[in-house]
Write a protein that holds these residues in place. Structure first.
Motif, PDB file in Angstrom:
ATOM      1  N   GLU A  63      54.638  44.208  45.177  1.00 35.66           N
ATOM      2  CA  GLU A  63      53.272  44.315  45.459  1.00 35.66           C
ATOM      3  C   GLU A  63      53.051  45.213  46.026  1.00 35.66           C
ATOM      4  N   CYS A  64      51.720  46.195  46.229  1.00 35.21           N
ATOM      5  CA  CYS A  64      50.773  47.304  46.845  1.00 35.21           C
ATOM      6  C   CYS A  64      49.475  46.915  47.078  1.00 35.21           C
ATOM      7  N   PRO A  65      49.182  47.017  48.532  1.00 35.43           N
ATOM      8  CA  PRO A  65      47.582  46.867  48.570  1.00 35.43           C
ATOM      9  C   PRO A  65      47.786  48.127  48.175  1.00 35.43           C
ATOM     10  N   VAL A  66      45.801  47.754  47.976  1.00 32.59           N
ATOM     11  CA  VAL A  66      45.170  49.187  46.800  1.00 32.59           C
ATOM     12  C   VAL A  66      44.518  49.760  47.541  1.00 32.59           C
ATOM     13  N   SER A  67      42.923  48.506  48.191  1.00 29.13           N
ATOM     14  CA  SER A  67      42.118  48.885  48.288  1.00 29.13           C
ATOM     15  C   SER A  67      41.318  47.594  49.197  1.00 29.13           C
ATOM     16  N   ASP A  68      40.467  47.477  50.488  1.00 23.52           N
ATOM     17  CA  ASP A  68      39.427  47.104  50.536  1.00 23.52           C
ATOM     18  C   ASP A  68      37.834  47.769  50.169  1.00 23.52           C
ATOM     19  N   GLU A  75      33.869  41.710  51.815  1.00 22.50           N
ATOM     20  CA  GLU A  75      35.276  42.204  50.855  1.00 22.50           C
ATOM     21  C   GLU A  75      36.366  42.223  50.030  1.00 22.50           C
ATOM     22  N   VAL A  76      36.468  43.197  48.865  1.00 23.81           N
ATOM     23  CA  VAL A  76      37.532  42.485  48.059  1.00 23.81           C
ATOM     24  C   VAL A  76      38.072  43.144  48.202  1.00 23.81           C
ATOM     25  N   LYS A  77      39.672  42.192  48.088  1.00 23.33           N
ATOM     26  CA  LYS A  77      40.879  42.557  48.194  1.00 23.33           C
ATOM     27  C   LYS A  77      41.433  42.849  47.204  1.00 23.33           C
ATOM     28  N   GLU A  78      42.485  44.020  46.834  1.00 22.12           N
ATOM     29  CA  GLU A  78      43.084  44.667  45.424  1.00 22.12           C
ATOM     30  C   GLU A  78      44.058  44.830  45.878  1.00 22.12           C
ATOM     31  N   VAL A  79      45.411  44.244  45.208  1.00 25.73           N
ATOM     32  CA  VAL A  79      46.743  43.878  45.308  1.00 25.73           C
ATOM     33  C   VAL A  79      47.438  44.801  43.507  1.00 25.73           C
ATOM     34  N   VAL A  91      43.315  40.772  42.582  1.00 29.55           N
ATOM     35  CA  VAL A  91      41.623  41.106  43.353  1.00 29.55           C
ATOM     36  C   VAL A  91      41.117  39.400  44.099  1.00 29.55           C
ATOM     37  N   ASP A  92      40.948  39.541  45.340  1.00 31.54           N
ATOM     38  CA  ASP A  92      41.447  38.668  46.015  1.00 31.54           C
ATOM     39  C   ASP A  92      39.943  38.623  46.009  1.00 31.54           C
ATOM     40  N   ILE A  93      38.977  37.791  46.248  1.00 33.23           N
ATOM     41  CA  ILE A  93      37.501  37.901  45.666  1.00 33.23           C
ATOM     42  C   ILE A  93      37.318  36.491  46.833  1.00 33.23           C
ATOM     43  N   PRO A  94      36.343  36.722  47.210  1.00 35.01           N
ATOM     44  CA  PRO A  94      35.500  35.706  48.552  1.00 35.01           C
ATOM     45  C   PRO A  94      34.459  34.883  48.057  1.00 35.01           C
ATOM     46  N   GLY A  95      33.903  34.038  48.743  1.00 37.56           N
ATOM     47  CA  GLY A  95      32.983  32.747  48.207  1.00 37.56           C
ATOM     48  C   GLY A  95      32.779  31.730  48.391  1.00 37.56           C
ATOM     49  N   VAL A  96      34.402  31.133  48.388  1.00 37.78           N
ATOM     50  CA  VAL A  96      34.007  29.683  47.883  1.00 37.78           C
ATOM     51  C   VAL A  96      34.051  29.179  49.168  1.00 37.78           C
ATOM     52  N   GLY A  97      33.638  27.763  49.679  1.00 39.43           N
ATOM     53  CA  GLY A  97      33.224  26.764  50.636  1.00 39.43           C
ATOM     54  C   GLY A  97      32.300  27.594  51.525  1.00 39.43           C
ATOM     55  N   GLU A  98      31.644  29.266  51.419  1.00 39.47           N
ATOM     56  CA  GLU A  98      30.859  29.231  52.636  1.00 39.47           C
ATOM     57  C   GLU A  98      29.594  28.969  52.572  1.00 39.47           C
ATOM     58  N   SER A  99      28.832  29.364  53.214  1.00 38.27           N
ATOM     59  CA  SER A  99      27.176  28.735  53.592  1.00 38.27           C
ATOM     60  C   SER A  99      26.066  29.042  51.872  1.00 38.27           C
ATOM     61  N   ALA A 100      25.263  28.684  51.395  1.00 35.93           N
ATOM     62  CA  ALA A 100      24.423  28.959  50.378  1.00 35.93           C
ATOM     63  C   ALA A 100      23.816  29.856  50.701  1.00 35.93           C
TER      64      ALA A 100
END
Length: 296
Positions: A63-68, A75-79, A91-100
């Motif tokens: 694994e090599c971190p590429v960018s935030d 932020e979308v974190k890409e490895v 691509v680690d993508i956010p969103g689940v479980g956060e507020s409406a």
């Protein structure tokens, strides 16, 4: 690919040599792009769902971190995972479980991301009983962004599903009562989410349970042009005959489509186009036979 070609010939070049000269070079260039394709797989799920352990159980390489990548206020974190000269992106993508309240923000994020992703693994913890945020996010954000066909739900950590003390440690598999509860949980999630396009897969990444079946479903759910590149990056114990057959057929179908597109677009005489159509089947067969040369 060039180094292999010098050592033992280039199977792709040999296969396309029967095509008319007017399209041969174009076809070869497009096929080289497919062979070198770097897939992008999105990973999403609540904290503690086991996203990292799942990826480690599936893929080989470093694994090599590429960018935030900044997206609104998230932020979308890409490895980049590299094995030899081949690589893919997680691509680690956010969103689940956060507020409406963040829905509009994430709608923009996912609308921009979706065309760039070949598949999304949505990881749900086996004993998670609060699925309302998942349902809302799936139906109100991801489906409108075009994510339904790209979404593969993974029920992870099923060794923690009750009665968890009955987990068969010797064989790394659920007990009969656990298996029944796992099946019921999958059915519940499927109905709750409105029956997703792809089957929900139950695994335990830490225990190594059912990961191979997940890989088979991943390859089946991927676009045909991305199947082989992903199959080449999974650990050898998961590269089953089903995985290889699915990826090989997908590679052949991609070649078939590419040749048709080029014949229709290239300014070549009608007799040459007819010859290319007639030769297409032989080209596709030759390319499929060379699958392991590039992806094995």
């Amino acid at each position: 690919m060039e180094e292999k070609a010098k050592a033992g010939g280039n199977p792709i070049k040999e296969a396309v040599d029967i095509l008319p000269e007017g399209i041969r070079k174009i076809v070869l260039g497009r096929l080289n792009e497919i062979v070198g394709y770097e897939p992008r797989i999105g990973i999403m799920g609540k904290t503690g769902s086991g996203k990292s352990s799942l990826c480690n159980a599936i893929f080989k390489g470093e694994e090599c971190p590429v960018s935030d990548v900044g997206a609104c206020t998230r932020e979308v974190k890409e490895v980049r995972i590299q094995f030899g000269k081949r690589s893919l992106y997680l691509v680690d993508i956010p969103g689940v479980g956060e507020s409406a309240e963040r829905d509009s923000e994430y709608e923009k994020l996912y609308s921009g991301l979706m065309p760039k992703l070949d598949l999304i693994l949505w990881v749900i913890k086996g004993d998670d009983r609060v699925l309302a945020p998942d349902e809302r996010f799936y139906k109100e954000v991801l489906i409108p962004a075009g994510g339904k066909s790209k979404m593969l739900f993974v029920l992870n950590q099923v060794d923690k599903i009750e009665p968890f003390r009955e987990w068969d440690e010797q064989n790394c598999c659920p007990s009969p009562r656990q298996m029944k509860n796992i099946a019921e949980k999958k059915e519940y999630i499927s109905q709750y989410l409105g029956f997703p396009e792809h089957p929900i897969v139950a695994v335990s990444a830490n225990e190594g349970y059912n990961v191979t079946h997940l890989v088979e479903e991943m390859v089946r759910a991927l676009p045909k042009y991305a199947q082989s590149a992903v199959a080449a990056q999974v650990k050898e114990e998961h590269k089953t005959e089903k995985v290889i057959e699915e990826a090989t057929d997908g590679f052949g179908d991609t070649v078939d489509q590419i040749i048709d597109e080029i014949i229709d677009m290239a300014p070549i005489p009608k007799p040459a186009a007819a010859l290319a159509k007639a030769a297409k089947k032989l080209v596709v067969e030759g390319i499929k036979k060379a699958w392991s040369f590039f992806f094995g």
